[in-house]
Design a protein around this motif. Structure first.
Motif, PDB file in Angstrom:
ATOM      1  N   ALA A  35     -39.525 107.374  -8.395  1.00 41.08           N
ATOM      2  CA  ALA A  35     -38.622 106.022  -9.542  1.00 41.08           C
ATOM      3  C   ALA A  35     -37.227 106.082  -8.044  1.00 41.08           C
ATOM      4  O   ALA A  35     -37.352 107.216  -6.532  1.00 41.08           O
ATOM      5  CB  ALA A  35     -38.303 106.566 -10.601  1.00 41.08           C
ATOM      6  N   LEU A  36     -37.151 105.073  -7.532  1.00 40.66           N
ATOM      7  CA  LEU A  36     -35.463 104.905  -6.463  1.00 40.66           C
ATOM      8  C   LEU A  36     -35.317 104.315  -7.423  1.00 40.66           C
ATOM      9  O   LEU A  36     -34.870 103.064  -8.081  1.00 40.66           O
ATOM     10  CB  LEU A  36     -36.703 104.087  -5.348  1.00 40.66           C
ATOM     11  N   PRO A  37     -33.571 104.169  -7.031  1.00 39.47           N
ATOM     12  CA  PRO A  37     -32.656 102.768  -6.754  1.00 39.47           C
ATOM     13  C   PRO A  37     -32.205 101.592  -6.979  1.00 39.47           C
ATOM     14  O   PRO A  37     -33.058 101.709  -5.933  1.00 39.47           O
ATOM     15  CB  PRO A  37     -31.045 104.055  -6.531  1.00 39.47           C
ATOM     16  N   ASP A  38     -32.300 101.029  -7.750  1.00 38.14           N
ATOM     17  CA  ASP A  38     -32.217  99.606  -7.753  1.00 38.14           C
ATOM     18  C   ASP A  38     -31.603  99.059  -5.917  1.00 38.14           C
ATOM     19  O   ASP A  38     -31.840  98.177  -5.373  1.00 38.14           O
ATOM     20  CB  ASP A  38     -31.483  99.247  -9.549  1.00 38.14           C
ATOM     21  N   ASP A  52     -45.962 112.946  -4.706  1.00 40.84           N
ATOM     22  CA  ASP A  52     -46.926 112.126  -6.291  1.00 40.84           C
ATOM     23  C   ASP A  52     -48.120 111.881  -6.176  1.00 40.84           C
ATOM     24  O   ASP A  52     -48.806 112.105  -5.320  1.00 40.84           O
ATOM     25  CB  ASP A  52     -45.998 111.369  -7.427  1.00 40.84           C
ATOM     26  N   VAL A  53     -48.852 112.798  -7.905  1.00 40.08           N
ATOM     27  CA  VAL A  53     -50.432 112.115  -7.776  1.00 40.08           C
ATOM     28  C   VAL A  53     -50.192 110.847  -7.791  1.00 40.08           C
ATOM     29  O   VAL A  53     -49.828 110.309  -8.425  1.00 40.08           O
ATOM     30  CB  VAL A  53     -51.003 112.704  -9.013  1.00 40.08           C
ATOM     31  N   VAL A  54     -51.388 110.106  -6.845  1.00 41.33           N
ATOM     32  CA  VAL A  54     -51.884 108.540  -7.767  1.00 41.33           C
ATOM     33  C   VAL A  54     -53.135 108.614  -8.417  1.00 41.33           C
ATOM     34  O   VAL A  54     -54.381 109.021  -7.412  1.00 41.33           O
ATOM     35  CB  VAL A  54     -51.764 108.321  -6.875  1.00 41.33           C
ATOM     36  N   GLY A  55     -53.185 108.935  -9.452  1.00 40.73           N
ATOM     37  CA  GLY A  55     -53.998 108.955 -10.469  1.00 40.73           C
ATOM     38  C   GLY A  55     -54.669 107.291 -10.750  1.00 40.73           C
ATOM     39  O   GLY A  55     -55.518 107.363 -12.333  1.00 40.73           O
ATOM     40  N   ASP A  56     -53.831 105.895 -11.152  1.00 43.99           N
ATOM     41  CA  ASP A  56     -54.098 104.962 -11.850  1.00 43.99           C
ATOM     42  C   ASP A  56     -53.431 103.749 -11.095  1.00 43.99           C
ATOM     43  O   ASP A  56     -52.553 104.458  -9.761  1.00 43.99           O
ATOM     44  CB  ASP A  56     -53.619 105.368 -14.190  1.00 43.99           C
ATOM     45  N   CYS A  57     -53.478 102.502 -11.711  1.00 43.95           N
ATOM     46  CA  CYS A  57     -52.857 101.454 -10.857  1.00 43.95           C
ATOM     47  C   CYS A  57     -51.029 101.610 -10.956  1.00 43.95           C
ATOM     48  O   CYS A  57     -50.635 101.042 -10.480  1.00 43.95           O
ATOM     49  CB  CYS A  57     -53.488 100.194 -11.949  1.00 43.95           C
ATOM     50  N   ASP A  58     -50.873 102.123 -12.122  1.00 42.08           N
ATOM     51  CA  ASP A  58     -49.743 101.986 -12.065  1.00 42.08           C
ATOM     52  C   ASP A  58     -48.770 103.674 -10.426  1.00 42.08           C
ATOM     53  O   ASP A  58     -47.750 102.493 -10.298  1.00 42.08           O
ATOM     54  CB  ASP A  58     -49.286 102.138 -13.945  1.00 42.08           C
ATOM     55  N   GLY A  59     -49.359 104.514 -11.471  1.00 44.32           N
ATOM     56  CA  GLY A  59     -49.209 104.472 -10.270  1.00 44.32           C
ATOM     57  C   GLY A  59     -49.226 104.495  -8.581  1.00 44.32           C
ATOM     58  O   GLY A  59     -48.113 104.964  -7.758  1.00 44.32           O
ATOM     59  N   VAL A  75     -49.237 111.869  -1.219  1.00 42.21           N
ATOM     60  CA  VAL A  75     -50.265 111.871  -2.210  1.00 42.21           C
ATOM     61  C   VAL A  75     -50.885 112.116  -1.968  1.00 42.21           C
ATOM     62  O   VAL A  75     -51.681 112.674  -1.190  1.00 42.21           O
ATOM     63  CB  VAL A  75     -50.132 110.143  -2.223  1.00 42.21           C
ATOM     64  N   ALA A  76     -51.650 112.365  -3.367  1.00 40.22           N
ATOM     65  CA  ALA A  76     -53.116 113.481  -3.780  1.00 40.22           C
ATOM     66  C   ALA A  76     -53.531 111.945  -4.709  1.00 40.22           C
ATOM     67  O   ALA A  76     -53.084 111.452  -5.790  1.00 40.22           O
ATOM     68  CB  ALA A  76     -53.315 114.364  -4.294  1.00 40.22           C
ATOM     69  N   VAL A  77     -54.688 111.804  -4.060  1.00 43.00           N
ATOM     70  CA  VAL A  77     -55.556 110.684  -4.299  1.00 43.00           C
ATOM     71  C   VAL A  77     -56.204 110.944  -5.880  1.00 43.00           C
ATOM     72  O   VAL A  77     -57.163 111.592  -5.161  1.00 43.00           O
ATOM     73  CB  VAL A  77     -55.561 109.168  -3.631  1.00 43.00           C
ATOM     74  N   THR A  78     -56.268 109.958  -7.032  1.00 49.93           N
ATOM     75  CA  THR A  78     -57.350 110.770  -7.970  1.00 49.93           C
ATOM     76  C   THR A  78     -58.681 109.594  -7.877  1.00 49.93           C
ATOM     77  O   THR A  78     -58.281 109.196  -7.701  1.00 49.93           O
ATOM     78  CB  THR A  78     -57.089 110.808  -8.970  1.00 49.93           C
ATOM     79  N   ALA A  79     -59.453 110.005  -7.736  1.00 47.94           N
ATOM     80  CA  ALA A  79     -60.805 109.010  -8.446  1.00 47.94           C
ATOM     81  C   ALA A  79     -60.864 107.961  -9.345  1.00 47.94           C
ATOM     82  O   ALA A  79     -60.515 107.008  -9.120  1.00 47.94           O
ATOM     83  CB  ALA A  79     -61.922 110.060  -9.120  1.00 47.94           C
ATOM     84  N   GLN A  80     -59.917 108.003 -10.108  1.00 49.03           N
ATOM     85  CA  GLN A  80     -59.220 107.054 -10.861  1.00 49.03           C
ATOM     86  C   GLN A  80     -58.326 106.064 -10.613  1.00 49.03           C
ATOM     87  O   GLN A  80     -57.802 105.303 -11.123  1.00 49.03           O
ATOM     88  CB  GLN A  80     -58.446 107.609 -12.195  1.00 49.03           C
ATOM     89  N   ALA A  81     -57.863 106.338  -9.098  1.00 53.23           N
ATOM     90  CA  ALA A  81     -56.638 105.061  -7.916  1.00 53.23           C
ATOM     91  C   ALA A  81     -57.340 103.915  -8.263  1.00 53.23           C
ATOM     92  O   ALA A  81     -58.698 104.628  -7.753  1.00 53.23           O
ATOM     93  CB  ALA A  81     -56.220 106.294  -7.339  1.00 53.23           C
ATOM     94  N   PRO A  82     -56.341 103.103  -7.412  1.00 51.63           N
ATOM     95  CA  PRO A  82     -57.678 101.646  -6.965  1.00 51.63           C
ATOM     96  C   PRO A  82     -57.989 101.855  -6.090  1.00 51.63           C
ATOM     97  O   PRO A  82     -58.025 102.364  -5.062  1.00 51.63           O
ATOM     98  CB  PRO A  82     -56.190 100.933  -7.062  1.00 51.63           C
ATOM     99  N   ALA A  83     -59.112 101.449  -5.404  1.00 55.15           N
ATOM    100  CA  ALA A  83     -60.081 101.530  -4.692  1.00 55.15           C
ATOM    101  C   ALA A  83     -59.111 101.696  -3.969  1.00 55.15           C
ATOM    102  O   ALA A  83     -59.747 101.561  -2.534  1.00 55.15           O
ATOM    103  CB  ALA A  83     -61.603 101.044  -5.047  1.00 55.15           C
ATOM    104  N   ASP A  84     -58.543 100.129  -3.217  1.00 51.91           N
ATOM    105  CA  ASP A  84     -58.116  99.406  -2.466  1.00 51.91           C
ATOM    106  C   ASP A  84     -56.839 100.191  -2.339  1.00 51.91           C
ATOM    107  O   ASP A  84     -56.004  99.294  -0.964  1.00 51.91           O
ATOM    108  CB  ASP A  84     -58.156  98.366  -2.053  1.00 51.91           C
ATOM    109  N   PHE A  85     -56.026 101.546  -2.944  1.00 53.46           N
ATOM    110  CA  PHE A  85     -54.909 102.277  -2.776  1.00 53.46           C
ATOM    111  C   PHE A  85     -54.848 102.237  -1.285  1.00 53.46           C
ATOM    112  O   PHE A  85     -53.473 101.775  -0.769  1.00 53.46           O
ATOM    113  CB  PHE A  85     -54.518 102.959  -3.735  1.00 53.46           C
ATOM    114  N   LEU A  86     -55.448 103.101  -0.662  1.00 53.58           N
ATOM    115  CA  LEU A  86     -55.468 103.419   0.647  1.00 53.58           C
ATOM    116  C   LEU A  86     -55.519 102.692   1.952  1.00 53.58           C
ATOM    117  O   LEU A  86     -54.438 102.254   2.194  1.00 53.58           O
ATOM    118  CB  LEU A  86     -56.339 104.481   1.083  1.00 53.58           C
ATOM    119  N   MET A  87     -55.876 101.414   1.851  1.00 55.45           N
ATOM    120  CA  MET A  87     -56.210 100.567   2.690  1.00 55.45           C
ATOM    121  C   MET A  87     -55.026  99.572   2.353  1.00 55.45           C
ATOM    122  O   MET A  87     -54.156  98.730   3.375  1.00 55.45           O
ATOM    123  CB  MET A  87     -57.151  99.261   2.191  1.00 55.45           C
TER     124      MET A  87
END
Length: 176
Positions: A35-38, A52-59, A75-87
């Motif tokens: 969460a960041l200020p506008d 934070d943990v990135v575990g889904d598309c929203d994260g 970040v710690a990336v779970t298996a449920q995170a989008p495959a292209d997140f790190l790219m």
């Protein structure tokens, strides 16, 4: 040109606090969550890093937006995170493993070894940096640490030393 924000990818949620402490020790303010200020939109000068943990598309989307706005990521990336997140995040920051794993026998972490391998394969510094999604400045810093670890003065000597060590390690392991 401003430096690209750091992206530390932890091998699990348990390493997030250690990675955050390391980054805080180098002058970054670590914030929990994405969460960041506008306002202001560009947060580059604040030297914030979101953890934070990135575990889904929203994260993944929230983390990517934090990076785009100039924040570093831990970040710690779970298996449920989008495959292209790190790219995606590699396009906006210098991605580092945390803790860095070391290549057996020569004390180089896998990030440095990947750069040396690309150079040993005949790529130019610019090509190797682009392939690894690094700025040239980050690639130069990694090479400086490789030269120090290998006890050599030039990049060419580092590539030769790394190639020799890698070859001898492969032979000991039974690879030809």
């Amino acid at each position: 040109m401003t430096a690209m924000p750091p992206v530390l990818v932890c091998d699990g949620p348990a390493n997030l606090p250690r990675a955050a402490a390391m980054l805080a020790g180098s002058g970054w303010t670590v914030r929990l969550g994405f969460a960041l200020p506008d306002e202001p939109w560009d947060l580059t000068t604040r030297r914030w890093a979101c953890q934070d943990v990135v575990g889904d598309c929203d994260g993944a989307e929230a983390a990517t937006w934090a990076l785009v706005r100039g924040c570093g990521l831990i970040v710690a990336v779970t298996a449920q995170a989008p495959a292209d997140f790190l790219m995606d995040v590699a396009r906006g920051g210098s991605v580092e493993q945390f803790p860095a794993t070391h290549v057996a026998g020569h004390g180089l972490d896998t990030n440095v070894a990947a750069l040396l391998a690309a150079l040993a394969d005949g790529q130019s510094m610019q090509q190797a940096a682009a392939q690894l999604f690094l700025s040239e400045r980050t690639a130069q810093r990694r090479l400086a640490s490789a030269r120090a670890a290998l006890g050599v003065r030039t990049t060419r000597e580092a590539v030769v030393a790394w190639t020799r060590l890698n070859r001898s390690t492969s032979k000991r392991a039974g690879h030809n």
